[in-house]
Design a protein around this motif. Structure first.
Motif, PDB file in Angstrom:
ATOM      1  N   ASP A 543     112.014  44.131  49.975  1.00 34.69           N
ATOM      2  CA  ASP A 543     111.277  45.293  49.466  1.00 34.69           C
ATOM      3  C   ASP A 543     109.819  44.949  49.198  1.00 34.69           C
ATOM      4  OD1 ASP A 543     113.452  47.023  49.513  1.00 34.69           O
ATOM      5  OD2 ASP A 543     114.103  46.461  47.494  1.00 34.69           O
ATOM      6  N   THR A 544     109.582  43.769  48.652  1.00 29.50           N
ATOM      7  CA  THR A 544     108.207  43.340  48.411  1.00 29.50           C
ATOM      8  C   THR A 544     107.434  43.237  49.721  1.00 29.50           C
ATOM      9  OG1 THR A 544     108.904  42.102  46.445  1.00 29.50           O
ATOM     10  CG2 THR A 544     106.777  41.522  47.409  1.00 29.50           C
ATOM     11  N   ALA A 546     108.029  44.857  52.397  1.00 25.06           N
ATOM     12  CA  ALA A 546     107.870  46.206  52.952  1.00 25.06           C
ATOM     13  C   ALA A 546     107.008  47.100  52.072  1.00 25.06           C
ATOM     14  CB  ALA A 546     109.244  46.844  53.154  1.00 25.06           C
ATOM     15  N   ARG A 547     106.447  46.548  50.999  1.00 27.58           N
ATOM     16  CA  ARG A 547     105.563  47.259  50.083  1.00 27.58           C
ATOM     17  C   ARG A 547     106.272  48.409  49.375  1.00 27.58           C
ATOM     18  NH1 ARG A 547      99.719  47.220  53.366  1.00 27.58           N
ATOM     19  NH2 ARG A 547      99.680  44.954  53.685  1.00 27.58           N
ATOM     20  N   HIS A 548     107.438  48.083  48.853  1.00 24.56           N
ATOM     21  CA  HIS A 548     108.176  49.007  47.979  1.00 24.56           C
ATOM     22  C   HIS A 548     108.304  48.350  46.609  1.00 24.56           C
ATOM     23  CE1 HIS A 548     109.044  51.636  51.303  1.00 24.56           C
ATOM     24  NE2 HIS A 548     109.737  50.719  51.952  1.00 24.56           N
ATOM     25  N   PRO A 549     107.209  48.309  45.828  1.00 27.67           N
ATOM     26  CA  PRO A 549     107.216  47.527  44.592  1.00 27.67           C
ATOM     27  C   PRO A 549     108.216  48.021  43.551  1.00 27.67           C
ATOM     28  CG  PRO A 549     105.230  48.867  44.737  1.00 27.67           C
ATOM     29  CD  PRO A 549     105.902  48.956  46.068  1.00 27.67           C
ATOM     30  N   VAL A 550     108.424  49.312  43.454  1.00 29.67           N
ATOM     31  CA  VAL A 550     109.336  49.826  42.432  1.00 29.67           C
ATOM     32  C   VAL A 550     110.766  49.414  42.749  1.00 29.67           C
ATOM     33  CG1 VAL A 550     110.282  51.912  41.378  1.00 29.67           C
ATOM     34  CG2 VAL A 550     107.819  51.735  41.806  1.00 29.67           C
ATOM     35  N   ARG A 551     111.159  49.581  44.002  1.00 30.49           N
ATOM     36  CA  ARG A 551     112.523  49.196  44.374  1.00 30.49           C
ATOM     37  C   ARG A 551     112.713  47.685  44.251  1.00 30.49           C
ATOM     38  NH1 ARG A 551     114.110  51.725  49.854  1.00 30.49           N
ATOM     39  NH2 ARG A 551     113.122  49.876  50.749  1.00 30.49           N
ATOM     40  N   ALA A 552     111.677  46.919  44.615  1.00 28.37           N
ATOM     41  CA  ALA A 552     111.770  45.467  44.452  1.00 28.37           C
ATOM     42  C   ALA A 552     111.976  45.110  42.989  1.00 28.37           C
ATOM     43  CB  ALA A 552     110.508  44.798  44.990  1.00 28.37           C
ATOM     44  N   ARG A 555     115.556  45.847  41.867  1.00 23.37           N
ATOM     45  CA  ARG A 555     116.549  44.904  42.401  1.00 23.37           C
ATOM     46  C   ARG A 555     116.430  43.533  41.741  1.00 23.37           C
ATOM     47  NH1 ARG A 555     116.577  47.151  48.665  1.00 23.37           N
ATOM     48  NH2 ARG A 555     118.614  48.189  48.495  1.00 23.37           N
ATOM     49  N   ALA A 597     104.818  46.651  39.695  1.00 25.37           N
ATOM     50  CA  ALA A 597     105.332  48.024  39.643  1.00 25.37           C
ATOM     51  C   ALA A 597     104.920  48.733  38.352  1.00 25.37           C
ATOM     52  CB  ALA A 597     106.852  48.010  39.754  1.00 25.37           C
TER      53      ALA A 597
END
Length: 684
Positions: A543-544, A546-552, A555, A597
């Motif tokens: 996720d990090t 892929a630049r999805h900080p909130v989901r990273a 998790r 995030a």
């Protein structure tokens, strides 16, 4: 092969002594290596030895090809060594001592086969920079490395992952009928077996070192080798070259005159201000390569080799505050600094060379004393100084003698080892078994250890065995080569197999498939009883990326909660228990992810779950300061710095200390935190 005039010299060693190899214990103040980081190294390689791509088009074509040949992008299948601190206690390190009438070489088989000392008996001189302590620091590709002596670097640009690892060692008959020490191991980043044979011919002033790297595979492999020798930095470094390729921490290669450029004589390491590499261009590429480091009286060490190892390099720490701080960090303040003279297979240390399928690369090196008239060695005429040193080397060890010794060594390179003196890893045995390899001279026949047994079972049964119950359920290291990935793809699906398959796919660049495998690990048969943190943390890394900080962030928090719940401490580590390396590693990654995030409150909660002893470590004191800054508590963050801490695993070239300090105000960076290796204001 005796050095010229050996019999006529007075003092100890004027009599003949057959070479001996014996066990010994070297007692040093040493910092324990600590636990291996249990998290698979999925993140991009943080390596300073890379060239700015924008500068490559101006380089010679052959150099550009070497730079582009299979640069390392991952540390897999190895693991990171970052569990050490800076508390040193007297420790007895296993050593092997080679000795003849004139030289005594001390080798550390449990620490990469490093030659810790090379002592010349007739003159009573130590020829190397001998570190008085063992202090790991974050300079190897996978973390822990230490300075001093002669080290053998194989794998990829940088210090080998075997810097602090045990090698196999045994007695072998030497070419002259005496004894030879053989070191060997399986290098896992490139899956290449190698051997290092060391011997002291009777009455010789030179330690001879035969090196062989083999490619037993069906495809060409990228090959990297540099032999690095630490020498006192007050010595002058001589080598037959008038130009060099300069590489600094601005990550740019440029050709410069050597030794004189930018107003200083760079053959004196202390004349440089900033750390830098000088890769020398030989005057005569057909001549024998050599490099020497000589003191004010013209005495010192020379390293030479047969022509198969043509590269030569000088590394200097420089006289600036960052270089001095690193010198203190790696050894003991007040014990003198060091530089490195190096020899490698390529023109620069930033390149690889191709090793064809089924081929091998082999050469002979020699290390011994050299004396040159001090007026010539330290005079202003560079050409005269290097010519005089080359003539002295030719007298001490004629090129034809070195070539003959190489041929004699090659004739015994396949000789089976005799008495085993030390044991390395069992990874080579696993690879030999998988591919039915025949590697004369380097028997990889060890029984599988705990890390290899699951993979041996995969070979035998087609399935990984179930993970034994435990507080962490550490999945262990993942084998990632195409052959092992194929075996994982055909194995019955379960959480452990899906996790390892995802890691192998990630390593191969199939990121989307890796994510699917890790997601399946959370729902596969048996998932209800299996540890969830390995797959959750892997997904957080994805996720990090892929630049999805909130989901990273979410998790990471889930992964830590699962790890703590399995330890029976869901609210945080019990101060009465031993600190958990797993919890420390997860928190170290989770806090920055939560801050990215904009979840400072959740980051504080995660940080609070650490064991008090872990929070007291320098790395986590720095994390505390960064967390306080995110919470708007600048004065409290400043107090962390003024209170003092040491980040034991600070990475070479990492400027996190100076960058964090700059966020605290305009005061100059305290010397204790100044590890900057670039000129101020220079872009990396």
């Amino acid at each position: 092969m005796a050095a010229r005039g050996a019999k006529e010299r007075p003092g100890e060693g004027s009599y003949a002594l057959a070479t001996t190899i014996r066990h010994d214990r070297l007692t040093l103040p040493a910092a324990p290596l600590g636990a291996v980081n249990p998290l698979a190294p999925l993140r991009p390689l943080d390596e300073t030895h890379t060239v700015d791509p924008a500068t490559v088009p101006g380089l010679p074509p052959d150099m550009a090809r070497g730079l582009a040949l299979a640069p390392l992008t991952s540390l897999l299948p190895t693991r990171v060594l970052d569990g050490y601190e800076r508390r040193r206690v007297p420790t007895a390190l296993p050593a092997l001592v080679l000795e003849n009438s004139r030289l005594r070489a001390t080798v550390l088989p449990g620490l990469g086969g490093r030659v810790h000392s090379l002592f010349h008996k007739p003159t009573g001189r130590e020829l190397l920079y001998r570190n008085p302590v063992f202090q790991p620091a974050d300079f190897a590709l996978n973390g822990a490395w230490y300075s001093g002596g002669i080290e053998w670097n194989i794998g990829a640009t940088g210090h080998t992952t075997l810097s602090c690892a045990p090698l196999h060692a045994a007695r072998v008959p030497a070419p002259d009928g005496g004894e030879m020490l053989r070191l060997w191991e399986w290098e896992r980043l490139r899956d290449l077996p190698f051997q290092v044979d060391l011997w002291l011919p009777e009455d010789s002033d030179f330690l001879l070192v035969g090196v062989r790297v083999r490619n037993p595979h069906l495809t060409t492999a990228p090959l990297y080798w540099w032999s690095n020798t630490a020498v006192p930095e007050e010595h002058r470094v001589l080598t037959p070259a008038d130009t060099a390729w300069h590489f600094g921490y601005e990550r740019r290669l440029r050709r410069v005159p050597f030794p004189h450029h930018d107003g200083a004589d760079r053959s004196h390491p202390v004349h440089s201000h900033h750390p830098a590499d000088y890769f020398h261009e030989p005057r005569d590429p057909a001549a024998r390569p050599w490099i020497a480091a000589l003191d004010r009286d013209g005495h010192g060490l020379v390293q030479t080799s047969t022509g198969e190892l043509p590269g030569r390099k000088l590394f200097v720490w420089g006289s600036g505050p960052g270089g001095r701080r690193w010198q203190e960090w790696l050894t003991e303040p007040g014990t003198g600094g060091y530089a490195e003279i190096q020899a490698g297979l390529a023109r620069t240390q930033l390149e690889h060379v191709p090793l064809p399928a089924g081929a091998e690369s082999a050469w002979l090196e020699a290390y011994g004393p050299l004396h040159v008239d001090p007026g010539a060695a330290h005079g202003p005429d560079w050409a005269a100084a290097t010519t005089e040193a080359g003539t002295a080397l030719d007298r001490a060890l004629p090129p034809e003698e070195l070539a003959a010794a190489r041929d004699a060594w090659r004739a015994v390179a396949d000789t089976p080892p005799g008495e085993r003196l030390a044991t390395g890893s069992a990874w080579g045995a696993l690879e030999v078994r998988r591919a039915a390899l025949d590697l004369p001279g380097t028997p990889f026949d060890d029984a599988p250890g705990p890390e290899q047994r699951p993979w041996a079972a995969l070979l035998d049964t087609g399935a990984l065995p179930a993970k034994a119950p435990g507080p962490d359920q550490d999945p262990g290291p993942t084998l990632v080569s195409p052959a092992w990935r194929d075996l994982l793809e055909t194995a019955p699906p379960d959480p452990l197999t899906e996790y390892h398959l995802g890691v192998a796919q990630w390593h191969a660049g199939d990121l989307a498939q890796a994510v699917r495998s890790w997601e399946r690990a959370l729902t596969a048969p048996g998932a209800a009883d299996a540890a969830r943190w390995p797959a959750l943390r892997a997904l957080a890394v994805a996720d990090t990326a892929a630049r999805h900080p909130v989901r990273a962030a979410e998790r990471y928090a889930e992964a830590l909660a699962d790890a703590l719940a399995r330890r029976g401490t869901p609210d945080g580590e019990d101060p009465d228990d031993e600190p958990s390396p797993l919890v420390a590693a997860l928190v170290r990654e989770a806090v920055p992810a939560l801050l990215a995030a904009d979840r400072a409150g959740a980051a504080r909660e995660v940080y609070g779950r650490l064991h008090p002893a872990t929070r007291a470590r320098g790395r986590f004191r720095l994390l505390e300061a960064q967390l306080l800054l995110a919470e708007g508590e600048r004065e409290a963050a400043l107090a962390v710095f003024t209170g003092g801490f040491e980040v034991a695993d600070l990475r070479e070239g990492d400027e996190v200390l100076s960058d964090t300090w700059a966020r605290l105000g305009d005061e100059p960076l305290p010397a204790a935190y100044d590890f900057r290796m670039r000129p101020a204001g220079q872009e990396g």
